[in-house]
Design an enzyme around this catalytic site. Structure first.
Site, PDB file in Angstrom:
ATOM      1  N   ARG A   3      35.846  16.124  52.429  1.00 39.19           N
ATOM      2  CA  ARG A   3      35.155  16.750  53.554  1.00 39.19           C
ATOM      3  C   ARG A   3      33.760  17.201  53.139  1.00 39.19           C
ATOM      4  NH1 ARG A   3      37.746  21.306  56.803  1.00 39.19           N
ATOM      5  NH2 ARG A   3      37.681  22.388  54.802  1.00 39.19           N
ATOM      6  N   ASP A  34      30.767  22.623  42.217  1.00 31.44           N
ATOM      7  CA  ASP A  34      31.414  23.361  43.297  1.00 31.44           C
ATOM      8  C   ASP A  34      31.972  24.685  42.797  1.00 31.44           C
ATOM      9  OD1 ASP A  34      33.215  21.894  41.750  1.00 31.44           O
ATOM     10  OD2 ASP A  34      34.635  21.637  43.402  1.00 31.44           O
ATOM     11  N   ARG A  35      32.569  24.656  41.599  1.00 30.55           N
ATOM     12  CA  ARG A  35      33.054  25.898  40.999  1.00 30.55           C
ATOM     13  C   ARG A  35      31.887  26.836  40.696  1.00 30.55           C
ATOM     14  NH1 ARG A  35      36.344  24.422  35.824  1.00 30.55           N
ATOM     15  NH2 ARG A  35      36.621  26.691  35.739  1.00 30.55           N
TER      16      ARG A  35
END
Length: 251
Positions: free
Chosen positions: A10, A101-102
């Site tokens: 997504r 992303d982390r």
């Protein structure tokens, strides 16, 4: 400014103007063309700058860049994991090896908490990260998400899939009385137990009461089993991007 978080399945996005971030939008993008990227992400007011974090392949990155050019954006930037960014220091000896992303989610969480926090992102994989009150990222864990756990049991055993197909869904007791529930609920409970243990270890390590933030498309499958007090923040990565954007604009 357009803030974009491209995950494995997504894409999530929001606009930021005069310090205010719009509500998050999200969609699956696997079959999108460049025109789709432009129509979906750039439908609002004109965008001058795009700031993105991506864990996906190069195709989605190129598609976003092409869509931004068609929409008239003048700057497209992709965040990378560095040693220090927006007040948070990276725990990894090789900073670039920490998933972006982390990295960005940790920044968003730290700025929400203004102190020690635990960050949980449950999707295809589940990641858990800890940050102390000074903004030092302490590291974390990566495990399969709930559906990947279920699939691994179906593909790695000889007859669990057949037993699952023959078992009805449903039931309200904690201890499952059929194979389908035993697998699905067991995987969710295992992840919840890891979240609770990680949170408890961070509280012990920091001698504080950290904030626990949870995000990710599969978080709702796991959170009912979590014992610790948590806050659901669906747009945590976008909040981190907004913090990074504010920091870079100040330079």
């Amino acid at each position: 400014m357009l803030l974009v978080d491209i995950g494995n399945t997504r894409v999530k996005w929001a606009t930021q103007s005069q310090g205010q971030t719009s509500p998050q939008c999200a969609a699956e993008y696997a079959d999108w063309s460049v025109d789709d990227w432009q129509r979906e992400l750039f439908a609002g007011p004109p965008v001058g700058r795009v700031l993105a974090a991506t864990v996906a392949g190069v195709d989605s990155r190129l598609a976003l860049e092409a869509a931004a050019r068609l929409a008239g954006a003048t700057r497209v930037e992709f965040v990378t994991s560095t040693a220090a960014m927006a007040g948070v220091r990276n725990a990894y000896p090789e900073p670039g090896l920490l998933g972006v992303d982390r990295r960005v989610a940790v920044i968003g969480a730290y700025h929400l908490a203004h102190g020690a926090c635990c960050v949980v992102d449950v999707g295809t994989a589940a990641t858990l990260d800890a940050v102390d009150a000074s903004g030092q990222h302490l590291g974390g864990f990566i495990v399969p998400g709930p559906q990947m756990m279920v699939r691994s049991l179906h593909t790695g055993t000889s007859n669990l899939a057949a037993h699952t197909a023959a078992s009805p869904a449903g039931g309200t007791r904690l201890f499952a009385d059929n194979t389908r529930d035993a697998i699905e609920r067991g995987c969710r409970l295992a992840l919840a137990a890891l979240i609770d243990r990680t949170y408890a270890e961070l509280a012990r390590w920091t001698r504080s009461t950290p904030r626990l933030y949870c995000t990710g498309g599969a978080a709702n499958e796991v959170l009912p089993y979590v014992l610790a007090t948590y806050e659901r923040v669906p747009d945590l990565v976008l909040r981190g991007l907004a913090c990074i954007a504010d920091t870079t604009l100040e330079r």
